[in-house]
Scaffold this active site. Sequence first.
Site, PDB file in Angstrom:
ATOM      1  CE1 TYR A   1      29.701  10.627  78.481  1.00 34.38           C
ATOM      2  CE2 TYR A   1      30.439   8.830  76.931  1.00 34.38           C
ATOM      3  CZ  TYR A   1      30.635  10.115  77.420  1.00 34.38           C
ATOM      4  OH  TYR A   1      31.597  10.784  77.232  1.00 34.38           O
TER       5      TYR A   1
ATOM      6  NE  ARG B   1      36.236   1.951  77.750  1.00 29.71           N
ATOM      7  CZ  ARG B   1      36.963   2.922  77.663  1.00 29.71           C
ATOM      8  NH1 ARG B   1      36.664   3.986  76.861  1.00 29.71           N
ATOM      9  NH2 ARG B   1      38.355   2.757  78.154  1.00 29.71           N
TER      10      ARG B   1
ATOM     11  NE  ARG C   1      46.182   8.201  79.139  1.00 27.18           N
ATOM     12  CZ  ARG C   1      46.122   8.482  80.526  1.00 27.18           C
ATOM     13  NH1 ARG C   1      46.424   9.672  80.985  1.00 27.18           N
ATOM     14  NH2 ARG C   1      45.939   7.585  81.644  1.00 27.18           N
TER      15      ARG C   1
ATOM     16  CB  CYS D   1      52.157   7.914  76.719  1.00 24.42           C
ATOM     17  SG  CYS D   1      51.212   8.795  77.734  1.00 24.42           S
TER      18      CYS D   1
ATOM     19  CB  CYS E   1      45.512  13.560  74.863  1.00 27.32           C
ATOM     20  SG  CYS E   1      46.092  13.046  76.124  1.00 27.32           S
TER      21      CYS E   1
ATOM     22  CB  CYS F   1      50.444  13.487  71.305  1.00 32.65           C
ATOM     23  SG  CYS F   1      51.642  12.778  72.283  1.00 32.65           S
TER      24      CYS F   1
ATOM     25  CB  ALA G   1      62.286  23.964  71.581  1.00 32.89           C
TER      26      ALA G   1
ATOM     27  CD  GLU H   1      71.522  23.079  77.961  1.00 35.13           C
ATOM     28  OE1 GLU H   1      71.479  23.815  78.988  1.00 35.13           O
ATOM     29  OE2 GLU H   1      70.493  23.426  76.937  1.00 35.13           O
TER      30      GLU H   1
ATOM     31  CD  GLN I   1      61.458  26.327  81.091  1.00 35.99           C
ATOM     32  OE1 GLN I   1      60.306  26.508  81.819  1.00 35.99           O
ATOM     33  NE2 GLN I   1      61.603  27.259  80.026  1.00 35.99           N
TER      34      GLN I   1
END
Length: 689
Positions: free
Chosen positions: A176, A224, A324, A347, A354, A366, A400, A419, A427
């Site tokens: 920046y 920072r 995170r 995480c 994100c 997330c 899921a 299952e 997966q």
Amino acid sequence: MIRYPNLFSPLDIGPVRVRNRIMQTCHSKLYARDGADSQRTIDYYVERARGGAGLLTVDARNVDPTSLSGFSRGYNVGYDPRGRVIERLLTQQVHDHGAAVFTQISHFGLNSASDAADDLRVLLGPSAVKSPVHGEMPKVMEIEDIHAVVDAFARTAEACRDGGFDGIEIHLAHSYLLHQFLSPLYNKRPDDYGGSWENRTRFAHEVIAAVRRRTGHDWTVGVRISLSDFIDGALDISDAIRLGRDLRERGGVDFLCTTGACYHNLSKAAEPSDAPDGYLADLAAQLKRGVPGIPIFAVGGIKDPVDAEQLIATGQADMVAMTRALLADPELPNKAAAGREDEIVHCIRGNQGCMARVVRSLPAGCTVNPAAGREGRLGAGTLVAARQPERWLVVGGGPAGMRAAATLARREHRVTLAEREPELGGQVRLILKTPGRETFAYLIDDLVGQLRTLGVTVETNRAVTAEDVTAAGFDNVIVATGATPARTGFSSVNPLVDQLPGVGQDNVLTVWDVLRGTRPIGQRVVVLDDEGTRYAAGVTEVLLDRGHDVELITPMHALWPGTVGTQDMATLYGRLLGKGLRHRLNSWALAIDGDRVDVVHLYMRAVEQLTGVDTVVLAMSRQADDALYHALKGRVRTLHRIGDCLAPRKLDHAIYEGELAGRELWDPADRFIHEGDLELLRTTGVAAG
């Protein structure tokens, strides 16, 4: 006995006392509306204050209209007084839950886009150096421009104090504007703001001094800084130490929050799962040793409270950023303090929910925490018990299904999860077979642990039929049977060909065949990549690591373009190209015939025959495994399908839909979120008219 005595000790940062050493750094989420915080922003930070974080540094404020985000309008501005009322709501509510709250002030400089607003503007920069982000040339800042921006930083800092923040962080990193003046990558000036170290740091020192004049010394001001640009000849750790000493001796700052990299290699600032936890910790420790007497904040993929405690206990840092990690689990601090580490949702550093969303100008979420950014709808305290607990069957033990089962059980339903494979995970188990994805095991372990704690009946090695369901008397069924890899070879670049000629040969395999090791693979392998994601990159690396000669063919203009947002493209390029991968871009297969693959260049239309190909691997789309759902239609009272068996998509979709299913949010009016920001503005008196 306190489990982590150093991590949960208070810290004085200037005049502010913070209750513990866990913080969340400033990170873009794009929740702002018209440059001001939204209710979504407030809900997000209140959740993490309630969860026990010591310090929250909220979204950066652009200091001046000459600083444009370059990506989206979801960024904050600090110069518009209409934002003060909402800031006071945010800071007060965070304070009510015991956390300190800072914000960051920044100017994008040349790393923006001159057309990021409705009106077209000019970018500002230290020199006539093209932006590595958008490829634009800036206006070289004149002395009056520098003075104007210095004043803008000071005015914005004063406004932040008026908004109730405990302090600010001035952004001197990440390419920046202030970092652009510091770095030889951008600063080629011949005047008093370029060349020597003293000249290149002059702008930053002037900003800090001006901020102090406007805000006083009874308010926390920090910076920072970059530990390294990670580019030979640019800024490195010795420069960070020198800058830290300069700042300490001048007495203008109360802390140094660390980071790394720049826009030439920004992936190193938010490394994906391939890098180890705490990948910047050693550099932060060097800064701590080199600049004693000022609090140092360590960053870099730190998610384990044990590691965070070690950093504090050994004097490598004074504060630990778990940014995170707190996105994934806002309650991490409270859980760690109470000795409930087994309940922490980890995480996985996939950067999919994100970073990748923000890069696409979408609000941050997330992968493992569907409530992130949706706290008002799905956060703590929003889950209510079922009015009438019932029996539920969830078929499918992938993300899921596991999430749905866990959420149903939290609402006091009696849940059975079936299952067909020996293990839960779906997966994700295949993802774990690819390099650099070890952290994804946390996702499975966390969900399995929740099922165990909640008393869900889990039946593995059980392939469920419609007759099984009705015979067992289940009236409420969620089908989460996932997807299978498509074997047709269909690609949208050749949409009238439903099945690639020759795709049925024995030497044509899917990604799953390779990862499961169920089919023989010859020495020379062609991978047909129609996905452009880590899915294709992962199987390609597995083949290379096994010693195969691999050539990848893709219709895309780059290798795995889907990995730009997840920040792993550079890592994958470095690894796979270094392992001898050959590739053809802008190309696709016309046919497979024995050991020959006919390949066409999509733009030149030239056809080439690749001969001597032993194996072809299809890294292509997946197909919903929805047979059970259709077989059950009309045979049970309540039937729903979620995740990939509804439509193959991302891991984020699977876990999010599992949460909605567990809450029984089936009606579109209940499922779809419509933000209430306009109502917030009306109630705060900010909206005009």
